[in-house]
Design an enzyme around this catalytic site. Structure first.
Site, PDB file in Angstrom:
ATOM      1  N   ASP A 116      15.513 -54.188  -8.148  1.00 39.55           N
ATOM      2  CA  ASP A 116      16.115 -53.013  -9.273  1.00 39.55           C
ATOM      3  C   ASP A 116      16.471 -53.934 -10.331  1.00 39.55           C
ATOM      4  O   ASP A 116      17.587 -54.726 -10.418  1.00 39.55           O
ATOM      5  CB  ASP A 116      17.524 -52.650  -8.479  1.00 39.55           C
ATOM      6  CG  ASP A 116      18.237 -51.468  -9.185  1.00 39.55           C
ATOM      7  OD1 ASP A 116      18.947 -50.872  -8.673  1.00 39.55           O
ATOM      8  OD2 ASP A 116      17.591 -51.167 -10.283  1.00 39.55           O
ATOM      9  N   ASP A 127      16.562 -48.002 -15.975  1.00 37.27           N
ATOM     10  CA  ASP A 127      17.036 -48.256 -14.883  1.00 37.27           C
ATOM     11  C   ASP A 127      16.054 -47.973 -13.819  1.00 37.27           C
ATOM     12  O   ASP A 127      16.080 -46.798 -13.659  1.00 37.27           O
ATOM     13  CB  ASP A 127      18.622 -47.943 -14.523  1.00 37.27           C
ATOM     14  CG  ASP A 127      18.961 -48.336 -13.190  1.00 37.27           C
ATOM     15  OD1 ASP A 127      20.056 -47.904 -12.938  1.00 37.27           O
ATOM     16  OD2 ASP A 127      18.191 -49.080 -12.373  1.00 37.27           O
ATOM     17  N   HIS A 196      22.657 -42.036 -11.338  1.00 36.52           N
ATOM     18  CA  HIS A 196      23.794 -41.844 -12.216  1.00 36.52           C
ATOM     19  C   HIS A 196      23.228 -41.402 -13.700  1.00 36.52           C
ATOM     20  O   HIS A 196      22.166 -41.776 -14.135  1.00 36.52           O
ATOM     21  CB  HIS A 196      24.523 -43.168 -12.336  1.00 36.52           C
ATOM     22  CG  HIS A 196      23.601 -44.466 -12.232  1.00 36.52           C
ATOM     23  ND1 HIS A 196      23.489 -44.832 -13.293  1.00 36.52           N
ATOM     24  CD2 HIS A 196      22.949 -44.988 -11.449  1.00 36.52           C
ATOM     25  CE1 HIS A 196      22.631 -45.766 -13.241  1.00 36.52           C
ATOM     26  NE2 HIS A 196      22.086 -46.046 -11.833  1.00 36.52           N
ATOM     27  N   HIS A 204      26.561 -46.938 -15.911  1.00 41.71           N
ATOM     28  CA  HIS A 204      27.183 -45.676 -15.129  1.00 41.71           C
ATOM     29  C   HIS A 204      27.735 -44.806 -16.119  1.00 41.71           C
ATOM     30  O   HIS A 204      28.919 -45.129 -16.785  1.00 41.71           O
ATOM     31  CB  HIS A 204      27.856 -46.122 -14.113  1.00 41.71           C
ATOM     32  CG  HIS A 204      27.945 -45.070 -13.097  1.00 41.71           C
ATOM     33  ND1 HIS A 204      28.304 -43.703 -13.494  1.00 41.71           N
ATOM     34  CD2 HIS A 204      27.712 -44.903 -11.845  1.00 41.71           C
ATOM     35  CE1 HIS A 204      28.437 -43.188 -12.259  1.00 41.71           C
ATOM     36  NE2 HIS A 204      27.959 -43.879 -11.251  1.00 41.71           N
ATOM     37  N   GLU A 229      17.803 -42.186  -8.379  1.00 49.13           N
ATOM     38  CA  GLU A 229      17.571 -43.206  -7.276  1.00 49.13           C
ATOM     39  C   GLU A 229      17.943 -42.498  -6.206  1.00 49.13           C
ATOM     40  O   GLU A 229      19.214 -42.052  -5.986  1.00 49.13           O
ATOM     41  CB  GLU A 229      18.231 -44.459  -7.895  1.00 49.13           C
ATOM     42  CG  GLU A 229      19.926 -44.567  -7.844  1.00 49.13           C
ATOM     43  CD  GLU A 229      20.321 -45.830  -8.370  1.00 49.13           C
ATOM     44  OE1 GLU A 229      19.944 -46.923  -7.732  1.00 49.13           O
ATOM     45  OE2 GLU A 229      21.074 -45.898  -9.251  1.00 49.13           O
ATOM     46  N   GLU A 324      13.578 -45.779  -7.688  1.00 46.81           N
ATOM     47  CA  GLU A 324      14.432 -45.200  -8.951  1.00 46.81           C
ATOM     48  C   GLU A 324      13.844 -45.116 -10.069  1.00 46.81           C
ATOM     49  O   GLU A 324      12.929 -46.101 -10.499  1.00 46.81           O
ATOM     50  CB  GLU A 324      15.679 -46.138  -9.052  1.00 46.81           C
ATOM     51  CG  GLU A 324      16.490 -45.973 -10.219  1.00 46.81           C
ATOM     52  CD  GLU A 324      17.571 -46.959 -10.250  1.00 46.81           C
ATOM     53  OE1 GLU A 324      17.495 -48.129 -10.122  1.00 46.81           O
ATOM     54  OE2 GLU A 324      18.896 -46.355 -10.849  1.00 46.81           O
TER      55      GLU A 324
HETATM   56  C1  LIG Z   1      27.456 -54.199 -12.018  1.00 49.16           C
HETATM   57  O1  LIG Z   1      26.187 -53.933 -12.084  1.00 49.16           O
HETATM   58  C2  LIG Z   1      25.632 -52.598 -11.915  1.00 49.16           C
HETATM   59  C3  LIG Z   1      24.151 -52.496 -11.992  1.00 49.16           C
HETATM   60  C4  LIG Z   1      23.764 -51.134 -11.772  1.00 49.16           C
HETATM   61  C5  LIG Z   1      24.778 -50.139 -11.560  1.00 49.16           C
HETATM   62  C6  LIG Z   1      24.269 -48.603 -11.669  1.00 49.16           C
HETATM   63  N1  LIG Z   1      24.897 -48.160 -10.411  1.00 49.16           N
HETATM   64  N2  LIG Z   1      25.699 -47.326 -10.288  1.00 49.16           N
HETATM   65  N3  LIG Z   1      26.355 -47.064  -9.125  1.00 49.16           N
HETATM   66  C7  LIG Z   1      25.273 -47.427  -8.253  1.00 49.16           C
HETATM   67  C8  LIG Z   1      24.269 -48.065  -8.969  1.00 49.16           C
HETATM   68  C9  LIG Z   1      23.253 -48.895  -8.387  1.00 49.16           C
HETATM   69  C10 LIG Z   1      23.227 -50.457  -8.767  1.00 49.16           C
HETATM   70  O2  LIG Z   1      22.108 -48.422  -8.839  1.00 49.16           O
HETATM   71  C11 LIG Z   1      23.158 -48.604  -6.935  1.00 49.16           C
HETATM   72  C12 LIG Z   1      23.655 -47.422  -6.475  1.00 49.16           C
HETATM   73  C13 LIG Z   1      25.190 -47.184  -7.062  1.00 49.16           C
HETATM   74  O3  LIG Z   1      25.946 -46.019  -6.539  1.00 49.16           O
HETATM   75  C14 LIG Z   1      27.170 -45.839  -6.519  1.00 49.16           C
HETATM   76  O4  LIG Z   1      27.869 -46.855  -6.129  1.00 49.16           O
HETATM   77  N4  LIG Z   1      27.628 -44.535  -6.373  1.00 49.16           N
HETATM   78  C15 LIG Z   1      29.105 -44.383  -6.015  1.00 49.16           C
HETATM   79  C16 LIG Z   1      29.680 -44.275  -7.606  1.00 49.16           C
HETATM   80  C17 LIG Z   1      29.257 -43.098  -5.404  1.00 49.16           C
HETATM   81  C18 LIG Z   1      26.013 -50.495 -11.609  1.00 49.16           C
HETATM   82  C19 LIG Z   1      26.670 -51.694 -11.621  1.00 49.16           C
HETATM   83 CO   LIG Z   2      20.608 -47.377 -10.727  1.00 46.91          CO
END
Ligand SMILES: COc1ccc(Cn2nnc3c2[C@](C)(O)CC[C@@H]3OC(=O)NC(C)C)cc1
Ligand SMILES: [Co+2]
Length: 343
Positions: A116, A127, A196, A204, A229, A324
């Site tokens: 990813d 992403d 997201h 996000h 995703e 994704e």
């Molecule tokens: C700090 O580095 C990152 C990198 C990518 C993201 C992007 N992301 N934002 N949320 C998520 C992600 C990922 C990495 O896609 C994986 C799924 C994850 O879903 C999640 O937790 N959802 C709850 C809020 C219900 C966030 C931070």
């Molecule tokens: Co993502």
């Protein structure tokens, strides 16, 4: 009271958000920026899919992907570069694992690896992620997740309700099963992971597309960017935060907290200068010249200035998969900007 939130603000909030997004920059310019990032993503992952083999260290895989991205996007400060840490989560770990300095973990024949990674041009982050496995046992799991992500992409659109979209994703995911050691296991959507929305320099954007049906009436809106995703699992279908953290990001509107710890003050300055609100990992701090940063890093997390994102894990022994894409909700059509010939 926030000026836009009082009822004195006549235009509907949706129109306001639309105007804000459009005022940001000419959409055609934005589209070309994110298309450039998407082309880099396709080229890097095409090489990665050929190059990644069991026996390789996770560290070497991460550095190959990041060096390839930096070279092809012509990394240049906040103008262009890596979008967020390269996720290389294995098996029951679904997301947010990236090797920390000193990590010697090696990819195994039986592993299921989620790759990813992100590329950004002027803060427009692509992403996109895929899953690699070398043993055919889990092919049905990968098929289930790829199909569920494609359902999410097909059903997404302006005015589509997030809760409804989640139901379509769940339906596709749950129509698959996988046989492991003679046992037939249902593929479960991971209920606390999500796609997201994505904003400039913000991975996000505040809207989550869950993977199980829910009554969130929030709609997708014109001009928005989404990471669609999905994650499937042979375990509980639920992740917990577990293990050493590698992923961090500044909290966008964090309260101003007076910092006592001098090392925390200087680390915060370095993080703002190098990453802004883009997610980063410990290896990126070292690349920026930081050392002996752990105490300061943990202090910034404790003070609510920095968000830590530990690895997200289902139960040990289970297998998880992810696919994704990033999509743009343009006025006349949806654009799956990261689509390639591979997935
Ligand atoms: C700090 O580095 C990152 C990198 C990518 C993201 C992007 N992301 N934002 N949320 C998520 C992600 C990922 C990495 O896609 C994986 C799924 C994850 O879903 C999640 O937790 N959802 C709850 C809020 C219900 C966030 C931070
Ligand atoms: Co993502």
């Amino acid at each position: 009271m926030h000026p836009f939130r009082s009822n004195a603000y006549r235009t509907t909030s949706e129109e306001k958000r639309y105007n804000e997004r459009m005022a940001m920059e000419d959409p055609e310019v934005t589209y070309n920026n994110i298309r450039r990032a998407a082309e880099v993503h396709r080229q890097v992952r095409k090489y990665a899919r050929k190059y990644i083999r069991p026996g390789m260290r996770m560290m070497d895989i991460a550095e190959t992907i990041e060096n390839g991205t930096r070279a092809l996007v012509e990394e240049n400060g906040f103008e262009s570069g890596v979008g967020f840490p390269t996720g290389l989560s294995l098996n029951h770990v679904a997301a947010h694992y990236s090797p920390n300095p000193g990590d010697t973990l090696v990819l195994g024949e039986k592993d299921v690896l989620k790759v990813d990674f992100g590329v950004h041009v002027k803060g427009r982050i692509v992403d996109s992620a895929f899953t690699l496995s070398f043993d055919p046992t889990y092919d049905p799991l990968l098929e289930a997740v790829k199909a569920a992500t494609d359902t999410g992409i097909r059903e997404a659109g302006i005015d589509v309700r997030l809760g409804e979209l989640a139901g379509y994703i769940q339906e596709t995911m749950e129509s698959y099963e996988v046989e492991v050691n003679g046992k037939v296991l249902p593929v479960k959507p991971i209920e606390n992971l999500s796609g997201h929305s994505i904003n400039p320099y913000q991975i996000h954007g505040g809207k989550s597309v869950l993977l199980v049906k829910n009554d969130d009436q929030t709609k997708m809106e014109e001009g928005e960017y989404f990471a669609i995703e999905t994650f499937g699992s042979t375990g509980r279908g639920k992740v917990i935060e577990q293990g050493e953290c590698s992923h961090y990001a500044l909290i966008a509107d964090a309260p101003h907290v007076p910092l006592r710890l001098t090392s925390a003050k200087s680390l915060l300055k370095s993080i703002k200068q190098n990453f802004g609100t883009l997610p980063f990992c410990r290896r990126y701090l070292e690349r920026a010249g930081e050392s002996k940063y752990l105490l300061a890093l943990n202090h910034l997390v404790a003070q609510g200035i920095l968000q830590d994102y530990p690895p997200l894990c289902d139960v040990r022994g289970s297998m998880t998969a992810q696919f994704e894409h990033t999509i743009l909700l343009r006025p006349t059509r949806k654009e799956v900007v990261s689509r390639g010939e591979d997935y």
